[in-house]
Design a protein around this motif. Structure first.
Motif, PDB file in Angstrom:
ATOM      1  N   LYS A 170     -88.038  43.299  50.694  1.00  0.00           N
ATOM      2  CA  LYS A 170     -88.565  44.536  51.275  1.00  0.00           C
ATOM      3  C   LYS A 170     -87.555  45.157  52.226  1.00  0.00           C
ATOM      4  N   GLY A 171     -87.368  46.458  52.039  1.00  0.00           N
ATOM      5  CA  GLY A 171     -86.414  47.181  52.867  1.00  0.00           C
ATOM      6  C   GLY A 171     -85.002  47.155  52.335  1.00  0.00           C
ATOM      7  N   ARG A 172     -84.736  46.299  51.358  1.00  0.00           N
ATOM      8  CA  ARG A 172     -83.386  46.212  50.785  1.00  0.00           C
ATOM      9  C   ARG A 172     -83.341  46.674  49.329  1.00  0.00           C
ATOM     10  N   PHE A 173     -84.388  46.369  48.569  1.00  0.00           N
ATOM     11  CA  PHE A 173     -84.423  46.690  47.146  1.00  0.00           C
ATOM     12  C   PHE A 173     -85.435  47.812  46.893  1.00  0.00           C
ATOM     13  N   THR A 174     -85.117  48.637  45.902  1.00  0.00           N
ATOM     14  CA  THR A 174     -86.020  49.712  45.509  1.00  0.00           C
ATOM     15  C   THR A 174     -86.113  49.759  43.991  1.00  0.00           C
ATOM     16  N   ILE A 175     -87.340  49.834  43.497  1.00  0.00           N
ATOM     17  CA  ILE A 175     -87.574  49.928  42.057  1.00  0.00           C
ATOM     18  C   ILE A 175     -88.020  51.344  41.732  1.00  0.00           C
ATOM     19  N   SER A 176     -87.480  51.889  40.666  1.00  0.00           N
ATOM     20  CA  SER A 176     -87.882  53.215  40.191  1.00  0.00           C
ATOM     21  C   SER A 176     -87.856  53.198  38.667  1.00  0.00           C
ATOM     22  N   ARG A 177     -88.403  54.222  38.072  1.00  0.00           N
ATOM     23  CA  ARG A 177     -88.397  54.318  36.621  1.00  0.00           C
ATOM     24  C   ARG A 177     -88.309  55.775  36.201  1.00  0.00           C
ATOM     25  N   ASP A 178     -87.742  55.963  35.019  1.00  0.00           N
ATOM     26  CA  ASP A 178     -87.658  57.274  34.401  1.00  0.00           C
ATOM     27  C   ASP A 178     -88.224  57.117  32.992  1.00  0.00           C
ATOM     28  N   ASN A 179     -89.469  57.486  32.816  1.00  0.00           N
ATOM     29  CA  ASN A 179     -90.108  57.268  31.517  1.00  0.00           C
ATOM     30  C   ASN A 179     -89.505  58.150  30.435  1.00  0.00           C
ATOM     31  N   ALA A 180     -88.938  59.283  30.815  1.00  0.00           N
ATOM     32  CA  ALA A 180     -88.290  60.140  29.822  1.00  0.00           C
ATOM     33  C   ALA A 180     -87.043  59.465  29.250  1.00  0.00           C
ATOM     34  N   LYS A 181     -86.437  58.590  30.044  1.00  0.00           N
ATOM     35  CA  LYS A 181     -85.245  57.865  29.599  1.00  0.00           C
ATOM     36  C   LYS A 181     -85.552  56.431  29.206  1.00  0.00           C
ATOM     37  N   ASN A 182     -86.824  56.067  29.265  1.00  0.00           N
ATOM     38  CA  ASN A 182     -87.222  54.689  28.931  1.00  0.00           C
ATOM     39  C   ASN A 182     -86.424  53.671  29.741  1.00  0.00           C
TER      40      ASN A 182
END
Length: 122
Positions: free
Chosen positions: A65-77
């Motif tokens: 927490k505070g160091r890692f970030t998760i994200s996603r782009d469903n258009a790019k799978n």
């Protein structure tokens, strides 16, 4: 069916950053929540974090927490794991996985990538 391929691992120094990517094939990617796990030699596979199918909710293990970030782009799978302020203890093989929801239990994930090695030197 979903096929997952991780990339972006490597050798870095403590304090550096890396961004891992997990590219998915299959038209149903957007229906799955995604998790990131890691496994160091001789240790159990552990939950790093996860993201809901919409990207609206993210969850993290306390140690990132505070160091890692998760994200996603469903258009790019694609789902991403941005790792900052890396520590030697972050050294592990990192895996992405897909499931119907975000779980910390790796046994509840249906699909897995092959993993990418992250090594952090001190």
């Amino acid at each position: 069916q979903v096929q997952l391929v991780e990339s972006g691992g490597g050798l870095v120094q403590a304090g550096d950053s890396l961004r891992l990517s997990c590219a998915a094939s299959g038209r149903t990617f957007g229906r799955y929540a995604m998790g990131w796990f890691r496994q160091a030699p001789g240790k159990e596979r552990e939950f790093v974090g996860g993201i809901s199918w919409s990207g609206g909710n993210t969850y993290y293990a306390d140690f990132v927490k505070g160091r890692f970030t998760i994200s996603r782009d469903n258009a790019k799978n694609t789902v991403y794991l941005q790792m900052n302020s890396l520590k030697p203890e972050d050294t592990a093989v990192y895996y992405c996985a897909a499931a119907i929801d975000v779980y910390s239990d790796y046994a509840r994930y249906n699909y897995w990538g092959q993993g990418t090695q992250v090594t952090v030197s001190s």
